[in-house]
Design a protein around this motif. Structure first.
Motif, PDB file in Angstrom:
ATOM      1  N   VAL A  18       0.866  -1.191   0.000  1.00  0.00           N
ATOM      2  CA  VAL A  18       0.000   0.000   0.000  1.00  0.00           C
ATOM      3  C   VAL A  18       0.896   1.234   0.000  1.00  0.00           C
ATOM      4  O   VAL A  18       1.828   1.331   0.810  1.00  0.00           O
ATOM      5  N   VAL A  19       0.617   2.150  -0.912  1.00  0.00           N
ATOM      6  CA  VAL A  19       1.403   3.389  -0.985  1.00  0.00           C
ATOM      7  C   VAL A  19       0.454   4.584  -0.808  1.00  0.00           C
ATOM      8  O   VAL A  19      -0.280   4.937  -1.732  1.00  0.00           O
ATOM      9  N   ALA A  75      -1.474   7.448 -10.522  1.00  0.00           N
ATOM     10  CA  ALA A  75      -1.775   6.088 -10.995  1.00  0.00           C
ATOM     11  C   ALA A  75      -1.489   5.961 -12.490  1.00  0.00           C
ATOM     12  O   ALA A  75      -1.023   4.902 -12.958  1.00  0.00           O
ATOM     13  N   ALA A  76      -1.720   7.044 -13.249  1.00  0.00           N
ATOM     14  CA  ALA A  76      -1.492   6.994 -14.704  1.00  0.00           C
ATOM     15  C   ALA A  76      -0.026   6.716 -15.035  1.00  0.00           C
ATOM     16  O   ALA A  76       0.285   6.209 -16.113  1.00  0.00           O
ATOM     17  N   HIS A  77       0.872   7.011 -14.091  1.00  0.00           N
ATOM     18  CA  HIS A  77       2.298   6.721 -14.335  1.00  0.00           C
ATOM     19  C   HIS A  77       2.533   5.218 -14.537  1.00  0.00           C
ATOM     20  O   HIS A  77       3.529   4.824 -15.146  1.00  0.00           O
ATOM     21  N   VAL A 111      -5.994   1.357  -7.589  1.00  0.00           N
ATOM     22  CA  VAL A 111      -6.233   2.634  -6.918  1.00  0.00           C
ATOM     23  C   VAL A 111      -7.282   2.487  -5.830  1.00  0.00           C
ATOM     24  O   VAL A 111      -8.298   1.813  -6.019  1.00  0.00           O
ATOM     25  N   ALA A 112      -7.019   3.102  -4.691  1.00  0.00           N
ATOM     26  CA  ALA A 112      -8.048   3.315  -3.667  1.00  0.00           C
ATOM     27  C   ALA A 112      -8.119   4.826  -3.479  1.00  0.00           C
ATOM     28  O   ALA A 112      -7.106   5.511  -3.576  1.00  0.00           O
ATOM     29  N   VAL A 113      -9.320   5.342  -3.244  1.00  0.00           N
ATOM     30  CA  VAL A 113      -9.471   6.795  -3.147  1.00  0.00           C
ATOM     31  C   VAL A 113      -9.709   7.206  -1.696  1.00  0.00           C
ATOM     32  O   VAL A 113     -10.563   6.642  -1.016  1.00  0.00           O
ATOM     33  N   ALA A 127      -7.364   1.230   1.871  1.00  0.00           N
ATOM     34  CA  ALA A 127      -6.925   0.115   1.017  1.00  0.00           C
ATOM     35  C   ALA A 127      -7.585  -1.201   1.403  1.00  0.00           C
ATOM     36  O   ALA A 127      -7.569  -2.163   0.613  1.00  0.00           O
ATOM     37  N   GLU A 128      -8.168  -1.281   2.575  1.00  0.00           N
ATOM     38  CA  GLU A 128      -8.664  -2.571   3.089  1.00  0.00           C
ATOM     39  C   GLU A 128      -9.653  -3.272   2.152  1.00  0.00           C
ATOM     40  O   GLU A 128      -9.534  -4.490   1.933  1.00  0.00           O
TER      41      GLU A 128
END
Ligand code: UTP
Length: 305
Positions: A18-19, A75-77, A111-113, A127-128
């Motif tokens: 998770v980042v 995330a697009a990276h 992705v998590a927002v 992230a869970e």
């Protein structure tokens, strides 16, 4: 890592890294009005790509990027860019093509927002819902903390296999610097690099710090942390702090250890830290290092004359 710990290294301790990358990055204003700080480069590569490489090297097969609305470019990276790739391939720019393709090839990114910046603990909690039922631990890597040399997560995984519970990473810092970090109350184990943690205090005054062992931005957390994150209240800075969830786990008897990392670190969360990291990496680069070294020598000589 002692030979006995290394020898216990068995199957992978975690699959997901998770980042958290949903912070406001206010220390980089005005740049972060429009550019996420995680995309600022160290030489030519964004910080987020370095942590993705570190996570993949440690055995993760998935990166969960926790981003805020408006930070989708982080995330697009990790997406391919077919037009750019076709253009570079057409011009036989192979080295550049490899650079463009590196991030998408490193690891699968999801992705998590985090809708509001309620703190690092809250960001990790976001992230869970993406975790599989059988994942009983996750790694967390803060992209603005460069821990060098990379590989400490591999040691941390071995420590979890031996001791169970959660494993964090610590640096021994001068006492006057401890108030910038979370500080651990610790007890020795039979391995000088591994300490048992009895408590953790976020940003203590130097005279009140329980030790000079400061938390670094690498965590290997038992899944129990998510339940603890639901039970904490806002702490330092009015934010939901990850260290408060870890402190709660410790109070409840959950084993927590730290690996004391003997290497270096760069704080990519501040302009001065990012600059140092860039100079450090650039000096080691065979293409730009020699010329930069000469220029720095000349520039520093001007300071003294
Ligand atoms: P920092 O406090 O260093 O980052 O959080 P920040 O809030 O973006 O920076 P400043 O203080 O305003 O300059 C450490 C990490 O936790 C993430 C940040 O993105 C950074 O990677 N974070 C922090 C979140 O994802 N959500 C939050 O609510 C807070």
């Amino acid at each position: 890592m002692s030979a006995s710990i290394r020898a216990t290294l068995g199957p992978r301790a975690f699959r997901t890294a998770v980042v958290p990358a949903a912070g406001l990055g206010t220390r980089f204003l005005p740049t972060t009005k429009t550019v996420p700080k995680e995309l600022l480069p160290v030489v030519d590569t964004p910080a987020i790509e370095y942590v993705a490489a570190e996570a993949a090297q440690a055995g993760a097969d998935r990166l969960v990027l926790v981003i805020a609305p408006g930070k989708e470019s982080v995330a697009a990276h990790f997406d391919p860019n077919p037009d750019l790739e076709a253009g570079l391939a057409g011009q036989s720019k192979d080295a550049l093509l490899a650079k463009v393709r590196r991030a998408p090839g490193l690891i699968r990114a999801q992705v998590a927002v985090q809708r509001k910046p309620l703190g690092l603990g809250h960001a990790v909690g976001c992230a869970e819902p993406l975790l599989a039922e059988d994942e009983d631990a996750v790694a967390v890597l803060l992209p603005d903390d460069f821990v060098l040399p990379t590989g400490v997560l591999i040691t941390m995984a071995a420590v979890r296999q031996r001791h169970g519970g959660s494993v964090l990473c610590a640096f021994d810092v001068p006492r006057e610097q401890i108030s910038a970090y979370g500080a651990f109350a610790i007890e020795d184990t039979d391995d000088p690099e591994v300490k048992r943690v009895h408590g953790v205090v976020e940003k203590p005054a130097p005279e009140a710090a329980p030790s000079t062992f400061a938390a670094a931005g690498r965590y290997l957390l038992d899944r129990a942390v998510f339940d603890a994150l639901r039970r904490i209240v806002p702490g330092v800075g009015g934010e939901l702090q990850l260290t408060d969830a870890v402190a709660l786990l410790i109070e409840e008897g959950h084993p927590v250890h730290v690996v004391v990392h003997g290497g270096g670190r760069h704080d990519l969360g501040t302009p001065a830290g990012l600059l140092r990291a860039s100079v450090d990496f650039a000096l080691a680069d065979p293409e730009i290092g020699p010329e930069l070294r000469r220029w720095l020598h000349d520039r520093l000589r001007q300071e003294t004359t």
